[in-house]
Motif scaffolding. Sequence first.
Motif, PDB file in Angstrom:
ATOM      1  N   LYS A   1     112.808 -10.958  -5.022  1.00 25.44           N
ATOM      2  CA  LYS A   1     113.250 -11.647  -6.244  1.00 25.44           C
ATOM      3  C   LYS A   1     114.761 -11.479  -6.384  1.00 25.44           C
ATOM      4  O   LYS A   1     115.289 -10.382  -6.204  1.00 25.44           O
ATOM      5  N   ALA A   2     115.433 -12.581  -6.709  1.00 27.25           N
ATOM      6  CA  ALA A   2     116.888 -12.543  -6.781  1.00 27.25           C
ATOM      7  C   ALA A   2     117.401 -13.692  -7.637  1.00 27.25           C
ATOM      8  O   ALA A   2     116.647 -14.583  -8.036  1.00 27.25           O
ATOM      9  N   LYS A   3     118.710 -13.643  -7.913  1.00 25.42           N
ATOM     10  CA  LYS A   3     119.386 -14.810  -8.467  1.00 25.42           C
ATOM     11  C   LYS A   3     120.637 -15.038  -7.636  1.00 25.42           C
ATOM     12  O   LYS A   3     121.168 -14.113  -7.016  1.00 25.42           O
ATOM     13  N   ALA A   4     121.072 -16.292  -7.591  1.00 27.21           N
ATOM     14  CA  ALA A   4     122.286 -16.641  -6.850  1.00 27.21           C
ATOM     15  C   ALA A   4     122.782 -17.960  -7.407  1.00 27.21           C
ATOM     16  O   ALA A   4     122.049 -18.683  -8.086  1.00 27.21           O
ATOM     17  N   LYS A   5     124.053 -18.283  -7.107  1.00 24.65           N
ATOM     18  CA  LYS A   5     124.634 -19.531  -7.590  1.00 24.65           C
ATOM     19  C   LYS A   5     124.297 -20.676  -6.644  1.00 24.65           C
ATOM     20  O   LYS A   5     124.419 -20.535  -5.414  1.00 24.65           O
ATOM     21  N   SER A   6     123.901 -21.792  -7.218  1.00 24.15           N
ATOM     22  CA  SER A   6     123.569 -22.960  -6.415  1.00 24.15           C
ATOM     23  C   SER A   6     124.796 -23.415  -5.634  1.00 24.15           C
ATOM     24  O   SER A   6     125.922 -23.311  -6.109  1.00 24.15           O
ATOM     25  N   SER A   7     124.560 -23.916  -4.420  1.00 21.40           N
ATOM     26  CA  SER A   7     125.690 -24.331  -3.577  1.00 21.40           C
ATOM     27  C   SER A   7     125.799 -25.850  -3.456  1.00 21.40           C
ATOM     28  O   SER A   7     126.772 -26.358  -2.937  1.00 21.40           O
ATOM     29  N   ASN A   8     124.803 -26.573  -3.936  1.00 18.84           N
ATOM     30  CA  ASN A   8     124.848 -28.028  -3.749  1.00 18.84           C
ATOM     31  C   ASN A   8     124.688 -28.798  -5.053  1.00 18.84           C
ATOM     32  O   ASN A   8     124.202 -29.910  -5.076  1.00 18.84           O
ATOM     33  N   THR A   9     125.104 -28.169  -6.157  1.00 19.24           N
ATOM     34  CA  THR A   9     125.153 -28.878  -7.439  1.00 19.24           C
ATOM     35  C   THR A   9     126.638 -29.018  -7.787  1.00 19.24           C
ATOM     36  O   THR A   9     127.452 -28.226  -7.319  1.00 19.24           O
ATOM     37  N   PRO A  10     127.015 -30.028  -8.593  1.00 24.81           N
ATOM     38  CA  PRO A  10     128.439 -30.247  -8.896  1.00 24.81           C
ATOM     39  C   PRO A  10     129.112 -28.989  -9.457  1.00 24.81           C
ATOM     40  O   PRO A  10     130.262 -28.706  -9.165  1.00 24.81           O
ATOM     41  N   CYS A  11     128.364 -28.247 -10.258  1.00 24.24           N
ATOM     42  CA  CYS A  11     128.897 -27.034 -10.847  1.00 24.24           C
ATOM     43  C   CYS A  11     127.893 -25.929 -10.503  1.00 24.24           C
ATOM     44  O   CYS A  11     126.714 -26.080 -10.793  1.00 24.24           O
ATOM     45  N   PRO A  12     128.341 -24.846  -9.852  1.00 14.86           N
ATOM     46  CA  PRO A  12     127.368 -23.810  -9.460  1.00 14.86           C
ATOM     47  C   PRO A  12     126.661 -23.200 -10.673  1.00 14.86           C
ATOM     48  O   PRO A  12     127.310 -22.837 -11.642  1.00 14.86           O
ATOM     49  N   ILE A  13     125.351 -23.148 -10.625  1.00 11.88           N
ATOM     50  CA  ILE A  13     124.585 -22.531 -11.716  1.00 11.88           C
ATOM     51  C   ILE A  13     123.693 -21.440 -11.145  1.00 11.88           C
ATOM     52  O   ILE A  13     123.360 -21.459  -9.957  1.00 11.88           O
ATOM     53  N   TRP A  14     123.304 -20.491 -11.989  1.00  8.07           N
ATOM     54  CA  TRP A  14     122.414 -19.422 -11.531  1.00  8.07           C
ATOM     55  C   TRP A  14     121.011 -19.968 -11.298  1.00  8.07           C
ATOM     56  O   TRP A  14     120.462 -20.673 -12.153  1.00  8.07           O
TER      57      TRP A  14
ATOM     58  N   GLU B   1     117.508 -23.743   8.284  1.00  9.94           N
ATOM     59  CA  GLU B   1     117.629 -22.327   7.918  1.00  9.94           C
ATOM     60  C   GLU B   1     118.906 -22.135   7.094  1.00  9.94           C
ATOM     61  O   GLU B   1     119.906 -22.805   7.336  1.00  9.94           O
ATOM     62  N   GLY B   2     118.836 -21.210   6.165  1.00 11.00           N
ATOM     63  CA  GLY B   2     120.024 -20.966   5.343  1.00 11.00           C
ATOM     64  C   GLY B   2     119.686 -20.006   4.232  1.00 11.00           C
ATOM     65  O   GLY B   2     118.787 -19.171   4.384  1.00 11.00           O
ATOM     66  N   HIS B   3     120.379 -20.127   3.131  1.00  8.01           N
ATOM     67  CA  HIS B   3     120.127 -19.263   1.982  1.00  8.01           C
ATOM     68  C   HIS B   3     119.571 -20.120   0.854  1.00  8.01           C
ATOM     69  O   HIS B   3     120.226 -21.068   0.417  1.00  8.01           O
ATOM     70  N   TYR B   4     118.382 -19.762   0.410  1.00  7.60           N
ATOM     71  CA  TYR B   4     117.703 -20.570  -0.607  1.00  7.60           C
ATOM     72  C   TYR B   4     117.052 -19.672  -1.649  1.00  7.60           C
ATOM     73  O   TYR B   4     116.685 -18.533  -1.365  1.00  7.60           O
ATOM     74  N   ILE B   5     116.892 -20.228  -2.835  1.00  5.66           N
ATOM     75  CA  ILE B   5     116.039 -19.586  -3.827  1.00  5.66           C
ATOM     76  C   ILE B   5     114.964 -20.570  -4.240  1.00  5.66           C
ATOM     77  O   ILE B   5     115.253 -21.730  -4.560  1.00  5.66           O
ATOM     78  N   ASP B   6     113.730 -20.099  -4.166  1.00  6.53           N
ATOM     79  CA  ASP B   6     112.575 -20.907  -4.555  1.00  6.53           C
ATOM     80  C   ASP B   6     112.181 -20.522  -5.975  1.00  6.53           C
ATOM     81  O   ASP B   6     111.789 -19.390  -6.232  1.00  6.53           O
ATOM     82  N   LYS B   7     112.347 -21.481  -6.893  1.00  6.90           N
ATOM     83  CA  LYS B   7     112.009 -21.209  -8.295  1.00  6.90           C
ATOM     84  C   LYS B   7     110.507 -21.194  -8.538  1.00  6.90           C
ATOM     85  O   LYS B   7     110.051 -20.878  -9.626  1.00  6.90           O
ATOM     86  N   GLY B   8     109.755 -21.574  -7.531  1.00  9.87           N
ATOM     87  CA  GLY B   8     108.299 -21.562  -7.678  1.00  9.87           C
ATOM     88  C   GLY B   8     107.767 -22.920  -8.099  1.00  9.87           C
ATOM     89  O   GLY B   8     108.482 -23.919  -8.049  1.00  9.87           O
ATOM     90  N   GLY B   9     106.493 -22.954  -8.506  1.00 13.03           N
ATOM     91  CA  GLY B   9     105.870 -24.227  -8.845  1.00 13.03           C
ATOM     92  C   GLY B   9     105.364 -24.892  -7.578  1.00 13.03           C
ATOM     93  O   GLY B   9     105.051 -24.220  -6.592  1.00 13.03           O
ATOM     94  N   TYR B  10     105.325 -26.198  -7.571  1.00 12.57           N
ATOM     95  CA  TYR B  10     104.771 -26.949  -6.450  1.00 12.57           C
ATOM     96  C   TYR B  10     105.512 -26.608  -5.157  1.00 12.57           C
ATOM     97  O   TYR B  10     106.742 -26.610  -5.137  1.00 12.57           O
ATOM     98  N   LEU B  11     104.769 -26.307  -4.111  1.00  8.07           N
ATOM     99  CA  LEU B  11     105.343 -25.802  -2.867  1.00  8.07           C
ATOM    100  C   LEU B  11     106.515 -26.655  -2.353  1.00  8.07           C
ATOM    101  O   LEU B  11     106.368 -27.833  -2.080  1.00  8.07           O
ATOM    102  N   GLY B  12     107.677 -26.005  -2.272  1.00  8.77           N
ATOM    103  CA  GLY B  12     108.844 -26.670  -1.693  1.00  8.77           C
ATOM    104  C   GLY B  12     109.628 -27.563  -2.629  1.00  8.77           C
ATOM    105  O   GLY B  12     110.705 -28.040  -2.293  1.00  8.77           O
ATOM    106  N   ALA B  13     109.109 -27.797  -3.835  1.00  9.03           N
ATOM    107  CA  ALA B  13     109.749 -28.767  -4.734  1.00  9.03           C
ATOM    108  C   ALA B  13     110.928 -28.191  -5.505  1.00  9.03           C
ATOM    109  O   ALA B  13     111.785 -28.929  -5.971  1.00  9.03           O
ATOM    110  N   ASN B  14     110.965 -26.877  -5.637  1.00 12.43           N
ATOM    111  CA  ASN B  14     112.017 -26.252  -6.454  1.00 12.43           C
ATOM    112  C   ASN B  14     112.843 -25.253  -5.661  1.00 12.43           C
ATOM    113  O   ASN B  14     113.097 -24.152  -6.106  1.00 12.43           O
ATOM    114  N   VAL B  15     113.210 -25.674  -4.453  1.00  4.45           N
ATOM    115  CA  VAL B  15     113.990 -24.806  -3.571  1.00  4.45           C
ATOM    116  C   VAL B  15     115.454 -25.266  -3.620  1.00  4.45           C
ATOM    117  O   VAL B  15     115.750 -26.426  -3.410  1.00  4.45           O
ATOM    118  N   TYR B  16     116.336 -24.322  -3.937  1.00  3.58           N
ATOM    119  CA  TYR B  16     117.746 -24.643  -4.084  1.00  3.58           C
ATOM    120  C   TYR B  16     118.581 -23.890  -3.062  1.00  3.58           C
ATOM    121  O   TYR B  16     118.365 -22.694  -2.845  1.00  3.58           O
TER     122      TYR B  16
END
Length: 200
Positions: free
Chosen positions: A2-15, A35-50
Amino acid sequence: MKAKAKSSNTPCPIWIYGEYITTPPKHPSGEVQTEGHYIDKGGYLGANVYGVSADTLCRQTAAVDKRKYDVYENDILLYETEEKIGYFIVQDIETTVDIINGEILDLEALQAEDIRIIGNLIDYPEFIEGMRYHVENGLDVPYLPVLDVMKTPVSFLKMTCLKCGHITLGSCYTAKHKGCGGYFTTEFTTKIYREKNIEG
Ligand SMILES: [Zn+2]
């Protein structure tokens, strides 16, 4: 993990909060992500991966603050008891550093009811030097139960330059006056009493 990180592909980085992964599941659209660095917020498989910036990754610790908010690495904690106030930085998932005296402490030694998360070093990289300046010059350390007043009943932060006397009003904590390089001391335009519970 479990972690938090700043989004890398949104206009303004958000947690982004969730499960840190390096191999994302296939997106529901069928799109395969690399492959890379992602955070999965959960919910429907693969739909909320940033996609996130690896250098902003903060692991979740086992600790919570007085509001039951999860404590993450690099979080800035206001420590407050009847006798004293202080500030701690969460160094890793087990350790914390007292920025007033430099003492290193087990995170679990802090009682949840005595700590309040007020921000994160990634958003306020100059917080430590701003507070240290007060300590090293024998000044009272500002009482800051919030570093961003946007979603609170507090109107503004009032920052007074200790070098030239310039006063700035802002919604976010800033350590230094850019005009002259001096450090600010900070208070609120709305008087905050220690017993008052500030939401946000
Ligand atoms: Zn100044």
